[in-house]
Design a protein around this motif. Structure first.
Motif, short mmCIF file in Angstrom:
data_model
loop_
_atom_site.label_atom_id
_atom_site.label_comp_id
_atom_site.label_asym_id
_atom_site.label_seq_id
_atom_site.Cartn_x
_atom_site.Cartn_y
_atom_site.Cartn_z
N VAL A 193 0.85 -1.10 -0.04
CA VAL A 193 0.02 -0.06 -0.14
C VAL A 193 1.03 1.29 -0.06
O VAL A 193 1.95 1.16 0.65
CB VAL A 193 -0.98 -0.11 1.22
CG1 VAL A 193 -0.13 0.19 2.62
CG2 VAL A 193 -2.06 1.08 1.07
N LYS A 194 0.14 2.41 -0.47
CA LYS A 194 1.19 3.55 -0.54
C LYS A 194 0.27 4.62 0.01
O LYS A 194 -1.16 4.68 -0.10
CB LYS A 194 1.28 4.02 -2.06
CG LYS A 194 2.36 3.19 -2.80
CD LYS A 194 2.57 3.88 -4.23
CE LYS A 194 3.43 3.01 -5.23
NZ LYS A 194 3.73 3.36 -6.42
N VAL A 231 -9.60 5.69 1.47
CA VAL A 231 -8.55 5.14 0.22
C VAL A 231 -9.28 5.97 -0.80
O VAL A 231 -10.33 6.20 -1.26
CB VAL A 231 -9.34 3.53 -0.16
CG1 VAL A 231 -8.63 2.93 -1.33
CG2 VAL A 231 -9.01 2.77 1.22
N ASN A 232 -8.11 6.66 -1.54
CA ASN A 232 -8.22 7.40 -2.70
C ASN A 232 -9.22 8.68 -2.19
O ASN A 232 -10.13 8.94 -3.02
CB ASN A 232 -8.66 6.70 -3.91
CG ASN A 232 -7.45 5.86 -4.38
OD1 ASN A 232 -6.48 6.39 -4.43
ND2 ASN A 232 -7.93 4.44 -5.01
N LEU A 260 -0.77 8.29 0.82
CA LEU A 260 -1.14 9.45 -0.14
C LEU A 260 -1.07 10.80 0.81
O LEU A 260 -0.91 11.62 -0.02
CB LEU A 260 -2.61 9.42 -0.77
CG LEU A 260 -2.55 8.30 -2.00
CD1 LEU A 260 -4.06 8.29 -2.31
CD2 LEU A 260 -1.61 8.24 -2.87
N ASN A 315 -4.85 8.92 4.30
CA ASN A 315 -5.29 8.46 2.97
C ASN A 315 -4.43 7.53 2.25
O ASN A 315 -3.05 7.97 2.31
CB ASN A 315 -5.32 9.77 2.04
CG ASN A 315 -6.26 9.40 0.76
OD1 ASN A 315 -6.98 8.43 0.67
ND2 ASN A 315 -6.12 10.38 -0.15
N PHE A 316 -4.90 6.39 1.95
CA PHE A 316 -4.30 5.39 1.12
C PHE A 316 -4.65 5.06 -0.31
O PHE A 316 -5.74 5.65 -0.75
CB PHE A 316 -4.17 3.81 1.80
CG PHE A 316 -3.57 4.00 3.19
CD1 PHE A 316 -2.43 3.80 3.40
CD2 PHE A 316 -4.51 4.21 4.41
CE1 PHE A 316 -1.78 3.79 4.80
CE2 PHE A 316 -4.17 3.87 5.51
CZ PHE A 316 -2.66 4.05 5.82
N ASP A 317 -3.52 4.71 -1.26
CA ASP A 317 -4.01 4.16 -2.43
C ASP A 317 -4.97 3.11 -2.75
O ASP A 317 -5.51 2.98 -3.74
CB ASP A 317 -2.88 4.34 -3.54
CG ASP A 317 -2.08 3.11 -3.29
OD1 ASP A 317 -1.89 2.71 -2.11
OD2 ASP A 317 -1.16 2.54 -4.13
N SER A 318 -4.82 2.14 -1.66
CA SER A 318 -5.58 0.84 -1.78
C SER A 318 -5.86 0.57 -0.48
O SER A 318 -5.21 0.99 0.62
CB SER A 318 -4.80 -0.22 -2.47
OG SER A 318 -3.68 -0.22 -1.75
#
Length: 501
Positions: free
Chosen positions: A289-290, A338-339, A292, A304-307
């Motif tokens: 996971v990345k 998430v996003n 954000l 906030n994560f990208d997934s």
């Protein structure tokens, strides 16, 4: 001054961790836990060398409390003023300061010479004679003198180029101190994070008028200075991270030193959580996971994560994020996205810090008006980490004695995952707290502990979690533990780091 390579990054004076010297002084403290701690070890062998990674304070191990017993010997008598400060420096530092003073003197001399030279040239130009008017004896004609030509118009002054000031507001960041008590708060609405803005503009240019009557000198417009983005400021901090034990049923806290860019310590903590454990603990957040971004507003952290950061159907990864962020005192709630879209716990709404590893053997009601949780520490089954189990007890004013009795009662349903290092039959005879030092008097079975260090460690970690307690002294049947196990066990044990990496 530039700190020599290899020094402990947490070494500093009591009032300011940023002020450090390469020679020991009695005012040095260790800031590895966020607050100044006395340094009862030889600084030359630890804090002031590359060996600081083996320093007991850095590793969270017991250390001697008498500075006088250090191999460094007694400190020299202090001398006041600049001379006293200079005598405290090492020969290497004195040479560095002497070189810096010499360079400063050379720069001053160069500026003085350049200034005198420019002053001399300016005076020479101002003394040149002006052309005399053609009147008097040379003008013998009776003809009327010609009309003077009109003077050229003066050029309009060129406006100075305005300086562009940044208008961005730095992101609020949390501090590194751990929350002293469990906080359960009702969720609130989703806050709207505001992004910093910057206003930019171009300077207006003015063209100077020209004249055909006489040549004029154009004043070049001032050009804006080239700007470059400064590199991000990097510092070090200790953060709390949460992973799972070998059984996967207990959350294990870890204190890890991380690098922080531009004071964004919350982002540094989450990135370290994504990095995963360094030992035998289990990862709870997906490594792919990345992150954000993390924003904090009104005591609510929005991450906030990208997934999805957790495994399929496994909420432990989400709770690990909440536990990590709510260790900062200015974060009471956490919302996971998430996003940019709400995700996970409480239908994506902010959640408060949960009770970590709760234990309620008496089946007491979950009501803070009549019950409370007390922190008890045990060793994991592999013996490599300490784990905190929050035991629910009836509400009491004798928190310290109730904590020790809860520890002596054992881990209850968690017995399969932790070790019991305090011998059965050990009871609490008395406990007192004076100036932050808790003196614990235990019964004689405690002297039969097989793992002495672990037995002391669990008592010290459990008591120093309580706010008023900064150190622990242990007695057995009213006698110092040092008289039973040897002098090293007779001292006051300070608050340790928990699972320091």
């Amino acid at each position: 001054m530039v700190e020599p390579t290899g020094h402990c990054p947490y070494l500093g004076l009591k009032q300011n961790r940023a002020i450090r010297f390469s020679s020991p002084t009695p005012e040095h403290r260790c800031f590895v836990g966020g607050e100044p701690i006395e340094i009862p070890v030889d600084q030359t062998g630890y804090c002031l060398s590359q060996g600081h990674v083996s320093c007991p304070l850095y590793m969270g191990l017991p250390v001697p409390t008498t500075i006088g017993s250090s191999s460094a010997g007694a400190l020299p008598t202090q001398i006041g003023g600049i001379r006293g400060w200079y005598t405290t420096l090492s020969p290497r530092d004195r040479a560095i300061y002497a070189l810096m003073i010499a360079m400063l003197a050379l720069i001053i001399v160069i500026y003085l010479v350049a200034g005198l030279r420019s002053l001399t040239l300016g005076q020479g130009q101002s003394q040149q004679p002006s052309p005399a008017p053609t009147l008097g004896a040379e003008n013998t004609s009776t003809q009327a003198p010609p009309s003077p030509s009109p003077a050229p118009p003066s050029p309009s002054p060129v406006p100075a180029t305005p300086t562009l000031l940044p208008t961005s507001t730095p992101e609020p960041v949390p501090t590194t101190a751990a929350t002293a008590a469990t906080i359960i708060l009702p969720p609130t609405g989703t806050p709207t994070a505001s992004e910093p803005t910057a206003t930019t503009g171009s300077p207006a240019s003015t063209t100077a008028p020209t004249s055909t009557a006489a040549p004029t000198t154009r004043v070049p417009a001032q050009q804006p200075a080239a700007t470059s983005t400064p590199p991000p400021a990097v510092s070090n901090a200790v953060v709390w991270l949460y992973f799972a034990d070998a059984t996967g049923s207990l959350y294990v806290p870890v204190q890890r030193a991380v690098k922080v860019e531009d004071k964004k310590i919350a982002e540094a903590a989450i990135r370290a959580l994504i990095e995963g454990p360094r030992g035998d603990l289990q990862r709870l957040v997906v490594g792919s996971v990345k992150l954000l971004g993390v924003s904090i507003r009104a005591n609510t952290a929005t991450v906030n994560f990208d997934s999805p950061p957790n495994g399929s159907g496994d909420e432990r990864g989400l709770w690990a994020v909440v536990l990590t962020l709510t260790h900062f005192p200015n974060v009471e709630r956490v919302q996971i996205q998430v996003n940019g879209q709400p995700y996970g716990l409480n239908d994506g709404q902010p959640v408060s810090r949960p009770v970590v590893n709760p234990l309620n053997p008496q089946g007491l009601p979950f009501d803070y008006r009549s019950t409370e949780f007390l922190p008890t520490y045990y060793l994991t089954a592999d013996g490599d980490h300490s784990v905190r189990i929050m035991r629910m007890v009836p509400k009491t004013r004798e928190t310290a004695s109730s904590t020790i009795r809860a520890l002596l009662d054992g881990p209850g349903d968690y017995g399969y995952a932790v070790q019991e290092v305090i011998p059965d039959g050990t009871t609490l005879r008395a406990i007192s707290i004076s100036e932050g030092i808790a003196t614990v008097d235990l019964s004689s079975p405690f002297a039969e502990a097989g793992n002495r260090d672990a037995a002391v460690r669990t008592i010290v970690e459990s008591l120093t979690t309580l706010g008023p307690v900064t150190g622990v002294r242990i007695l057995v049947d009213g006698q110092s533990l040092g008289g039973v196990w040897g002098e090293p066990y007779g001292r006051v044990f300070p608050r340790p780091l928990i699972n320091a990496e």
